[in-house]
Structure formats: structure tokens, C-alpha cells
Motif scaffolding. Sequence first.
Motif, PDB file in Angstrom:
ATOM      1  N   MET A   1      46.792  25.694  65.967  1.00 39.00           N
ATOM      2  CA  MET A   1      46.639  26.837  66.030  1.00 39.00           C
ATOM      3  C   MET A   1      45.705  27.622  65.135  1.00 39.00           C
ATOM      4  N   ASN A   2      44.756  27.200  64.055  1.00 40.11           N
ATOM      5  CA  ASN A   2      43.366  27.392  63.400  1.00 40.11           C
ATOM      6  C   ASN A   2      42.684  27.552  64.258  1.00 40.11           C
ATOM      7  N   GLY A   3      42.528  26.778  65.669  1.00 35.06           N
ATOM      8  CA  GLY A   3      41.256  26.882  66.202  1.00 35.06           C
ATOM      9  C   GLY A   3      41.124  28.064  67.520  1.00 35.06           C
ATOM     10  N   GLU A   4      42.356  28.472  67.258  1.00 35.62           N
ATOM     11  CA  GLU A   4      42.673  29.864  68.508  1.00 35.62           C
ATOM     12  C   GLU A   4      41.693  30.928  68.213  1.00 35.62           C
ATOM     13  N   ILE A   5      41.067  31.339  68.963  1.00 36.57           N
ATOM     14  CA  ILE A   5      40.324  32.146  69.222  1.00 36.57           C
ATOM     15  C   ILE A   5      41.219  33.647  68.675  1.00 36.57           C
ATOM     16  N   LEU A   6      40.684  34.995  68.375  1.00 37.15           N
ATOM     17  CA  LEU A   6      41.717  35.540  67.887  1.00 37.15           C
ATOM     18  C   LEU A   6      40.709  36.813  68.663  1.00 37.15           C
ATOM     19  N   GLU A  70      33.134  34.994  67.220  1.00 40.15           N
ATOM     20  CA  GLU A  70      34.282  34.571  67.501  1.00 40.15           C
ATOM     21  C   GLU A  70      35.604  34.528  65.791  1.00 40.15           C
ATOM     22  N   THR A  72      39.146  33.659  64.431  1.00 35.05           N
ATOM     23  CA  THR A  72      40.255  32.777  64.578  1.00 35.05           C
ATOM     24  C   THR A  72      41.156  32.792  62.587  1.00 35.05           C
ATOM     25  N   GLU A  73      41.916  32.679  62.821  1.00 33.87           N
ATOM     26  CA  GLU A  73      42.612  32.824  62.145  1.00 33.87           C
ATOM     27  C   GLU A  73      41.483  32.260  60.315  1.00 33.87           C
ATOM     28  N   SER A  79      29.382  31.575  68.763  1.00 36.71           N
ATOM     29  CA  SER A  79      29.884  30.782  69.538  1.00 36.71           C
ATOM     30  C   SER A  79      28.825  29.717  69.727  1.00 36.71           C
TER      31      SER A  79
END
Length: 156
Positions: A1-6, A70, A72-73, A79
Motif C-alpha cells: 500500500m506504500n506505493g499507492e498514489i493518494l 505525487e 503516497t503514504e 512523477s
Amino acid sequence: MNGEILAVVTPSPVRRWMGVLMQSLIGMISIYVAFASPPEPKWQFALIVIGGAAFWSARKMQRATGQSLELTETELRSSEGEVIAKVDQIEAIDRGFLAFKPSNGFLITLKSPGQRRWQPGLWWCLGRRIGIGGVVPGHQSRVMADLLAAMIADRK
């Protein structure tokens, strides 16, 4: 989940090209004035240097605003993968009216000084301060600032 872009902040194409055009125009006018009606040699040299610096800045802005930011968490990055700040190093977010921040953006205060860097029209880092904004849409930077503020509040 750390790589998920918020959240993503992408420069507005119209503002991006207007910024590049305005800086190029400053360069053209400075160099034109230096040769069309030459002042004293030291001022002519100064106008040529200002014109060259404006062209250099316009080119740097054109390259910098070709990327987006971007969140992330764990980090705020470009980018292209350049890490701007780790979320755990962020101390505060300032979106106030009197904050020394870029247009349509916000100011990040870090716990420790970062490396001096500058991407015209997108972000800058000077000491413990990072300014995000410039040619970016206000609604995108607002969402990113709100998410960062919530992440900091959850951490405390």
C-alpha cells in the motif's frame, strides 16, 4: 500500500505555457533593448545577462512543469521519481493567506533542512521550507495539502 498514489498535482497546460512565454518574452525584450538602443556598455552587458537568464529560466520551467507531483503514504515525489519530502519528516503545512508560498499552492515545513532545489513553476526547497505550487490548479494542490495535514494530524 506504500506505493499507492493518494493525490496528484499536474501543472495546468495553459498556465505552464503562459509562464514559459512570459519568461521568454522578458528575455527577448531585454536582448532587443540591449542591441536596438545600446545604453552604456555595463548596462548593455547587464541586459544581455538578464535576457539570457530569462531564456534559461523559461527552458528550466518548461522541463520542470512537464512532470507532476505525487503523494503516497510515505513520500511526496515527482512523477520522475525524485523524492521531494518524506511524510514522516514533515512538521507542518501552511496554506495561509500571508504564507510565503507559491501561487495556488502551500508551504511545507520540514523537521530538518533539506537540500536546496528548484523546479520553477512546480516546487522549491530552501532550508526547512518546501513551496508547492506555481502553475498548478488550486483545487489539486488544496486536496494534496488537506491530505498531508490529515496525515500529520493522525501521526500526532
